[in-house]
Design a protein around this motif. Structure first.
Motif, short mmCIF file in Angstrom:
data_model
loop_
_atom_site.label_atom_id
_atom_site.label_comp_id
_atom_site.label_asym_id
_atom_site.label_seq_id
_atom_site.Cartn_x
_atom_site.Cartn_y
_atom_site.Cartn_z
N GLY A 50 0.55 -1.20 0.18
CA GLY A 50 -0.25 -0.28 0.13
C GLY A 50 0.81 1.24 -0.02
O GLY A 50 2.22 1.15 0.12
N PRO A 51 0.09 2.64 0.06
CA PRO A 51 0.83 3.87 -0.16
C PRO A 51 1.83 4.24 0.69
O PRO A 51 1.68 3.92 2.21
N ASP A 52 3.31 4.19 0.49
CA ASP A 52 4.95 4.09 1.74
C ASP A 52 5.17 5.33 1.13
O ASP A 52 6.06 5.38 0.08
N GLY B 265 5.04 -9.13 -7.79
CA GLY B 265 4.40 -7.67 -7.46
C GLY B 265 5.38 -6.70 -8.67
O GLY B 265 7.12 -6.73 -8.91
N ILE B 266 4.81 -5.58 -8.27
CA ILE B 266 6.60 -4.71 -9.47
C ILE B 266 6.06 -3.09 -8.81
O ILE B 266 4.56 -3.03 -8.20
N GLU B 267 7.55 -2.76 -8.00
CA GLU B 267 7.46 -1.70 -6.37
C GLU B 267 7.91 -0.73 -7.39
O GLU B 267 9.13 -0.98 -8.26
N ILE B 268 6.91 0.44 -7.29
CA ILE B 268 8.05 1.50 -7.62
C ILE B 268 7.38 2.52 -6.89
O ILE B 268 6.77 2.52 -6.13
N THR B 269 8.85 3.45 -6.96
CA THR B 269 8.76 4.12 -6.35
C THR B 269 8.71 5.65 -7.54
O THR B 269 9.48 5.78 -8.06
N PHE B 270 7.92 6.60 -6.62
CA PHE B 270 7.56 7.95 -7.44
C PHE B 270 8.38 8.93 -6.25
O PHE B 270 8.38 9.11 -5.83
N LYS B 271 9.11 9.71 -7.23
CA LYS B 271 10.01 11.45 -6.78
C LYS B 271 8.82 11.96 -6.83
O LYS B 271 8.07 12.52 -7.43
N LEU C 76 6.37 8.16 -3.09
CA LEU C 76 6.05 7.46 -2.43
C LEU C 76 6.17 6.04 -3.20
O LEU C 76 6.03 6.32 -4.64
N ALA C 77 6.43 5.09 -2.88
CA ALA C 77 6.31 3.72 -2.70
C ALA C 77 5.17 2.41 -2.57
O ALA C 77 4.04 2.84 -1.79
#
Length: 272
Positions: free
Chosen positions: A57-59, A162-168, A87-88
């Protein structure tokens, strides 16, 4: 539940139940304070990222970076003003949207993408909505975000790939040069619900029905033809689900109730 003499309030504990993460085109207008607090809010062009893994979930990370600025007088300093905001999330769905996020490109008719592992420069409007067990909802809007890192988790039999995506998340002049705008909406209902749709039609006892409409935050009851639903779950201010109770087949209007009142009966036919 009110806080006790020590300030402890179990009703204020945030236990996540559900929610969603979505992206919209860069330049999407950020909701105003009152718009963001409206349970019926919709974001134009928002594309939801679908299912997330149980622990994905939203991290959010929001931390200052850079050394504070010190002064000659002992004990005086100010933050550098620099910040690391990210946000990951871990996507459970491998679909065209998740692949577009990881590569910055849209798959062709054959499902093919030429992937550059160096990343891409696409910018997005980020939106997260989290619904908690106490009925509260937290919303966040970040109008200036890009994909920082992507990691496709190891493939293991019997587990979600899963596909882990981190947004800057960067500052945006549209929200006073801050990183994101946040709403914490209490579960207290201020308007009576309104039901606009219920699917599937003709549900049988113990089957789940999805209801859409407005004013569902703080729902206290759902009835079908006057019979209380076996159970119900508020997904958002505009969506809830309930389990069909036992009853006679045929016309069985749906009524949703919260602290502000009850919806007008919504025409529905219960299955035989």
């Amino acid at each position: 539940m009110a806080a006790d003499a020590e300030g402890n309030d179990l009703g204020a504990v945030a236990l996540p139940l559900t929610g969603h993460v979505g992206i919209a085109p860069s330049g999407t207008t950020v909701p105003t304070s009152s718009e963001g607090a409206n349970p019926a809010l919709t974001i134009p062009g928002l594309r939801k990222l679908g299912l997330l893994t149980t622990d994905g979930g939203p991290d959010w990370t929001t931390e200052p970076s850079g050394d504070p600025i010190e002064f000659w007088q002992d004990g005086y300093s100010i933050p550098s003003g620099l910040a690391n905001a990210t946000l990951a999330v871990v996507l459970a769905q491998t679909d065209p949207l998740s692949r577009e996020l990881t590569s910055g490109k849209v798959p062709d008719a054959n499902g093919m993408i030429d992937v550059d592992a160096g990343g891409h420069t696409n910018r997005y409007f980020l939106w997260t909505e989290e619904v908690f067990k106490n009925g509260a909802t937290r919303r966040r809007a970040a109008p200036n975000a890009g994909v920082q890192t992507v990691k496709v988790q190891k493939s293991e039999r019997g587990t979600v790939n899963g596909i882990e995506i981190t947004f800057k998340v960067d500052r945006s002049p549209s929200i006073n040069n801050t990183h994101f705008r946040e709403w914490m909406i209490d579960a207290i209902a201020t308007v009576a619900p309104a039901v606009t749709a219920a699917t599937p039609e003709g549900a049988l006892e113990s089957e789940t029905v999805t209801v859409t409409g407005t004013g569902f935050i703080g729902t206290t009851g759902v009835t079908v033809g006057g019979d209380p639903a076996t159970s119900f779950s508020v997904v958002s201010g505009t969506s809830l689900t309930f389990v069909m109770p036992a009853g006679i087949a045929g016309s069985a209007p749906i009524v949703v109730t919260n602290d502000a009142g009850s919806s007008s009966p919504f025409t529905y036919t219960r299955g035989a």
